[in-house]
Design an enzyme around this catalytic site. Sequence first.
Site, mmCIF file in Angstrom:
data_model
loop_
_atom_site.group_PDB
_atom_site.id
_atom_site.type_symbol
_atom_site.label_atom_id
_atom_site.label_comp_id
_atom_site.label_asym_id
_atom_site.label_seq_id
_atom_site.Cartn_x
_atom_site.Cartn_y
_atom_site.Cartn_z
ATOM 1 N N GLU A 1 0.759 -1.062 0.107
ATOM 2 C CA GLU A 1 0.018 0.072 0.054
ATOM 3 C C GLU A 1 0.607 1.339 -0.048
ATOM 4 O OE1 GLU A 1 -2.584 0.436 3.531
ATOM 5 O OE2 GLU A 1 -3.664 2.247 2.596
ATOM 6 N N ASP B 1 -0.591 -5.247 2.961
ATOM 7 C CA ASP B 1 -1.083 -3.923 3.767
ATOM 8 C C ASP B 1 -0.399 -4.153 5.192
ATOM 9 O OD1 ASP B 1 -2.396 -1.985 5.196
ATOM 10 O OD2 ASP B 1 -4.174 -2.747 4.259
ATOM 11 N N ILE C 1 -0.102 -2.042 7.842
ATOM 12 C CA ILE C 1 -0.954 -1.844 8.866
ATOM 13 C C ILE C 1 -2.465 -1.790 8.420
ATOM 14 C CG2 ILE C 1 -1.658 -0.785 11.032
ATOM 15 C CD1 ILE C 1 1.128 0.632 11.203
ATOM 16 N N ASP C 2 -3.328 -2.628 8.373
ATOM 17 C CA ASP C 2 -4.751 -2.520 8.286
ATOM 18 C C ASP C 2 -5.485 -2.128 9.476
ATOM 19 O OD1 ASP C 2 -6.829 -2.696 6.175
ATOM 20 O OD2 ASP C 2 -7.546 -4.185 7.601
ATOM 21 N N ASP D 1 -6.272 -4.861 1.149
ATOM 22 C CA ASP D 1 -7.143 -5.044 2.190
ATOM 23 C C ASP D 1 -7.831 -6.323 2.026
ATOM 24 O OD1 ASP D 1 -6.974 -2.214 3.098
ATOM 25 O OD2 ASP D 1 -8.214 -1.826 1.265
#
Length: 283
Positions: free
Chosen positions: A77, A104, A106-107, A232
């Site tokens: 991302e 990702d 940190i989602d 995501d």
Amino acid sequence: MSDSDNRQVIGRKSFAAVAINCAAKAGEWIKTKVGGYSTLNHKTSHSDLVTEVDKGSENLIRSLILTHFPDHAVLGEEGVEPGPEASIAAINELKDAEYLWIVDPIDGTTNFVHGFPFFSVSIALAHRGEVILGVVYDPSKDELFIAEKGKGAYVRGRRMQVSREEKLRDSLVATGFPADRDGALLLNMRQLEAVAPRVRNVRTAGSAALHLAYVAAGRLSAFWEIGLNSWDIAAGALLIQESGGVVTDLEGNPYHLGVRDVVASNGAVHDELLKVLRSASAE
Ligand code: IPD
Ligand code: CA
Ligand code: CA
């Protein structure tokens, strides 16, 4: 031993071992930074956040992957310009790569920033467009969800199975409020208004990847969100498929790497949920 020999030896580690190592290392580091990040920036809107920890986590994961698999492609991302156009272009460009890691770092950055312990690291590996490995790691609970194509999905060493509810009225479902305030959020509000009275209850805890993992684990009956990105969804989608559930777009088409409007469920309530969401979208 020459450099290339050395690379081959390192490269023998399995895809799954590398993904677990990346997620665990990044997750442990992120946890030490809760309440201690130093730079907060906004991307597309006031609710679309990024910190130096997101970038550090992605760098750590990227370099570990490339140490083991220097010929693989990595889509993270934080390596993509903010906004849907750049995200769509990035996955379109890379989706047919022989091996593509989708990350990702940190989602659930908003939760990370506020110290709300519901965020995750999401790592998927696709082979020529098909997701073959997915790992979602929740550092707050030290809970790692993993699936390999055709081999099932596991959490804490136990095989996962989606929940058994057959009707929306018995279902606990989740959604996410999109950062796109003027477009996706308005549609999401209409959908929520249609879904909420028909289900047992709705949760919106703020990490799409973790919500998907919870559907796989049978803790949620279903999850939907519009305007998500490949990073995501990719790992969570395989977790659900390997746990007996179903993942589609809003039209009911099967999941693929380009899906942004995702509907994921235990399978049994899928059609009923799709119908409610589509009637709300059509209004
Ligand atoms: C976000 C989270 C959130 C979802 C947003 C995503 P990020 O990811 O998954 O739950 O509602 O749409 O963008 O920005 O924290 O990686
Ligand atoms: Ca995300
Ligand atoms: Ca993120």
